[in-house]
Design a protein around this motif. Sequence first.
Motif, PDB file in Angstrom:
ATOM      1  N   UNK A 195      -0.824  -4.780   4.614  1.00  0.00           N
ATOM      2  CA  UNK A 195      -1.228  -3.404   4.365  1.00  0.00           C
ATOM      3  C   UNK A 195      -2.634  -3.178   4.907  1.00  0.00           C
ATOM      4  N   UNK A 196      -3.039  -1.892   4.927  1.00  0.00           N
ATOM      5  CA  UNK A 196      -4.384  -1.523   5.343  1.00  0.00           C
ATOM      6  C   UNK A 196      -5.127  -1.003   4.110  1.00  0.00           C
ATOM      7  N   UNK A 197      -6.320  -1.514   3.892  1.00  0.00           N
ATOM      8  CA  UNK A 197      -7.107  -1.115   2.719  1.00  0.00           C
ATOM      9  C   UNK A 197      -7.388   0.392   2.745  1.00  0.00           C
ATOM     10  N   UNK A 198      -7.276   1.013   1.609  1.00  0.00           N
ATOM     11  CA  UNK A 198      -7.578   2.436   1.428  1.00  0.00           C
ATOM     12  C   UNK A 198      -6.679   3.345   2.255  1.00  0.00           C
ATOM     13  N   UNK A 199      -5.539   2.823   2.718  1.00  0.00           N
ATOM     14  CA  UNK A 199      -4.565   3.646   3.448  1.00  0.00           C
ATOM     15  C   UNK A 199      -3.172   3.195   3.028  1.00  0.00           C
TER      16      UNK A 199
END
Length: 358
Positions: free
Chosen positions: A317-321
């Motif tokens: 995953x991508x942090x804050x997205x």
Amino acid sequence: LRALYQPTEGPQQAPGELDISHIDLAALQELASALPLPAGMQHWMGELQPTGVIETLALKWLGNDQAWSTYSAKGQVHNLSLRAETPPALPEPGAPTANHAPRPGRPGFSGASVAFELDQNSGKATLGLRAGALHFPGVFEEPRIPMDTLAADVTWTQKQDDMQVQFNNVRFSNEDLQGQASGSWRTASVTSSGSGSRFPGVLKLDGTLSRGKGERVHRYLPLVVAADARHYVRDAILAGDTRDVKFRVHGDLWHMPFDKTADGEFRIVAKVGKVDYAFVPPSLMEAAPLKWPALRQLDGELIFDRASMSLKVSKGLVADAPGLKVSRATARIADLSHNAVVEVDAHIDGPLNDALAI
């Protein structure tokens, strides 16, 4: 305690015996000054500064206070500690040895129980350690490694200045990792080693880890990996689990990590999961309103091969997205030893609005 020996004059040799049970090693060091111990043995008693309790010791020798021609010993020691040696100073930049691994200091340990049997040619020992520590000066940035448990079977042979050590059934665990290993070490050939001496020697080490903490990987990177690269790994790998780890070190340690020679191998391969990876750590970001996002919950494989490091990601995953998903990614440092550069190639899927936000 029972001691039997005959004082001699000149080169004459005489037999001697020493039987000990339940005596502190500190007391034995005081006793040693009254025995005809060779100067070399007295020297090593001073260097190693052994502490602990001798449960049993049976020592026999033939010699005098200059040298023993033969000797044998068998015994058990509890809570044994041997002092590590401070490594030599690092060479100045530009010196002939500056581009090689510095010679590490002599290892040490504390909190061990040892049963041993030896003579002037060979020996064997069974080592067990609980709530102790290993000391590797000149090998790791933090030379002291606390150990919850450690067990090993060790054998060695010695012929003049040449020594070979075999270690089997090595099992270890601490807060960071758990695993097993086996291998051997020997002094190097003075004529063929790049060091021009018998040290740091030739190591053959193979092992596996059943568990490990991803955020502690940096702690076990040797000093031959450049400081900025070790610190990048420390700051970039924020969390994660490692499993099915395989590691191997084969070759003359003078050439570690073997990036400039084909004669040697330094390789670590680990399956990783739930890794949080800030490929541009906060410490390296310039002051700006938008930051490079960290990648989170990554699954994949972490590889150290000679002087390179690579992280191959299969998902994440991508942090804050939360809408963005990593379907594949690769992060690579081609040379950890000099001027480390990080290359990242990632394929990310998700809503355009989430992507524009980062």
